[in-house]
Design an enzyme around this catalytic site. Structure first.
Site, short mmCIF file in Angstrom:
data_model
loop_
_atom_site.label_atom_id
_atom_site.label_comp_id
_atom_site.label_asym_id
_atom_site.label_seq_id
_atom_site.Cartn_x
_atom_site.Cartn_y
_atom_site.Cartn_z
N ARG A 20 -8.43 60.59 4.79
CA ARG A 20 -8.75 61.05 3.43
C ARG A 20 -9.97 61.97 3.43
O ARG A 20 -10.12 62.82 2.55
CB ARG A 20 -8.98 59.85 2.49
CG ARG A 20 -9.13 60.22 1.01
CD ARG A 20 -9.09 58.98 0.13
NE ARG A 20 -9.16 59.26 -1.30
CZ ARG A 20 -10.27 59.12 -2.04
NH1 ARG A 20 -11.38 58.70 -1.50
NH2 ARG A 20 -10.23 59.39 -3.33
N ILE A 78 -9.96 64.18 -6.70
CA ILE A 78 -8.98 63.50 -5.84
C ILE A 78 -8.86 62.10 -6.42
O ILE A 78 -9.86 61.45 -6.71
CB ILE A 78 -9.43 63.49 -4.36
CG1 ILE A 78 -8.41 62.78 -3.45
CG2 ILE A 78 -10.80 62.86 -4.16
CD1 ILE A 78 -8.72 62.91 -1.94
N SER A 79 -7.62 61.63 -6.64
CA SER A 79 -7.43 60.34 -7.30
C SER A 79 -8.02 59.20 -6.48
O SER A 79 -8.12 59.26 -5.26
CB SER A 79 -5.94 60.07 -7.51
OG SER A 79 -5.35 61.10 -8.26
N GLN A 80 -8.39 58.15 -7.19
CA GLN A 80 -8.89 56.93 -6.56
C GLN A 80 -7.80 56.35 -5.63
O GLN A 80 -6.63 56.29 -6.04
CB GLN A 80 -9.21 55.94 -7.67
CG GLN A 80 -9.82 54.65 -7.21
CD GLN A 80 -10.01 53.69 -8.39
OE1 GLN A 80 -9.65 53.99 -9.52
NE2 GLN A 80 -10.57 52.54 -8.09
N PRO A 81 -8.16 55.91 -4.43
CA PRO A 81 -7.14 55.36 -3.52
C PRO A 81 -6.29 54.26 -4.16
O PRO A 81 -5.07 54.22 -3.95
CB PRO A 81 -7.98 54.82 -2.35
CG PRO A 81 -9.17 55.72 -2.32
CD PRO A 81 -9.47 56.03 -3.75
#
Ligand code: SAH
Length: 218
Positions: free
Chosen positions: A41, A67-70
């Protein structure tokens, strides 16, 4: 692309900690967890933020986007892939390309639409470097989906419209599933819409917080 593998805050140990956190938060899809354990990531964010890439948090990627949260990536992917054919998936909002890359290791082909060209170009370069060859990108307003390749077994939207775009429902295959955050800022919820023949069944899940779906291109 500089080689930033395997040291300190981006080491395998750091990545494993994130995977354990996702499991603690209820993610159980074994193949998905394994893909997220392997995928770097930190290569999807700016070098200055690489040390934070394995925290379970959204991070800025420029142009006012994140970037979206995992955990969001994992949860939406898990819901999307549950019970649909793992063939053709459409994503709206390529952004950094991280969600796209996760999907591309789990389904045959991923189509992804982005309205900000520099983000799309960066994502394309990352897919090339990481050898993700089953991804096709389109520079467009995703409100209209991507009709040429429809229908899709799954559609995932990583930005929030006020209402579900009609085109996305139309481009869903029978037996297909759409996962989408819906609502204005501060009052979004995650929706799952299943297509059975010509009827649609909607389930409303948790409250979520995504960047808005914007119309037009930049
Ligand atoms: N999946 C991405 C999420 C990025 S944030 C990641 O994890 O990195 C959401 C993205 O949706 C942004 O890049 C934003 O530019 C894009 N977006 C917003 N409205 C859009 C639209 N109408 N069509 C296509 N992309 C859109």
């Amino acid at each position: 692309m500089p080689d930033r593998r395997g040291i300190g805050m981006t080491s395998q140990r750091t990545r494993d900690r994130l995977i354990n956190r996702l499991k603690d938060r209820g993610i159980s899809h074994v193949e998905l967890l394994s893909v997220m354990r392997e995928l770097p990531r930190h290569l999807f964010v700016d070098e200055a933020l690489a040390s934070r890439a394995y925290e379970d948090t959204a991070l800025p990627i420029g142009h006012g986007q994140t970037i979206s949260q995992p955990h969001s990536v994992a949860k939406m992917t898990e819901i999307l892939l549950d019970g649909i054919p793992k063939k053709k998936v459409l994503e709206i909002g390529t952004g950094s390309g991280y969600q796209t890359a996760v999907l591309s290791r789990l389904v045959e082909r991923v189509y992804s639409v982005e309205r900000i060209e520099p983000l799309q170009n960066q994502a394309r370069e990352r897919f090339y470097q990481l050898k993700h060859n089953n991804i096709r990108l389109k520079y467009s307003d995703g409100t209209w989906g991507w009709e040429e390749n429809a229908p899709y077994d799954g559609i995932i939207v990583t930005c929030a419209p006020e209402e579900v775009p009609e085109a996305l429902l139309k481009q869903l295959a029978p037996g297909g599933r759409l996962v989408i955050p819906v609502g204005g800022s501060g009052k979004q919820s995650l929706r799952v819409i299943d297509r059975n023949g010509s009827s649609f069944e909607e389930t409303v899940l948790d409250d979520v917080s995504f960047v808005p779906l914007l119309s037009g291109q930049e």
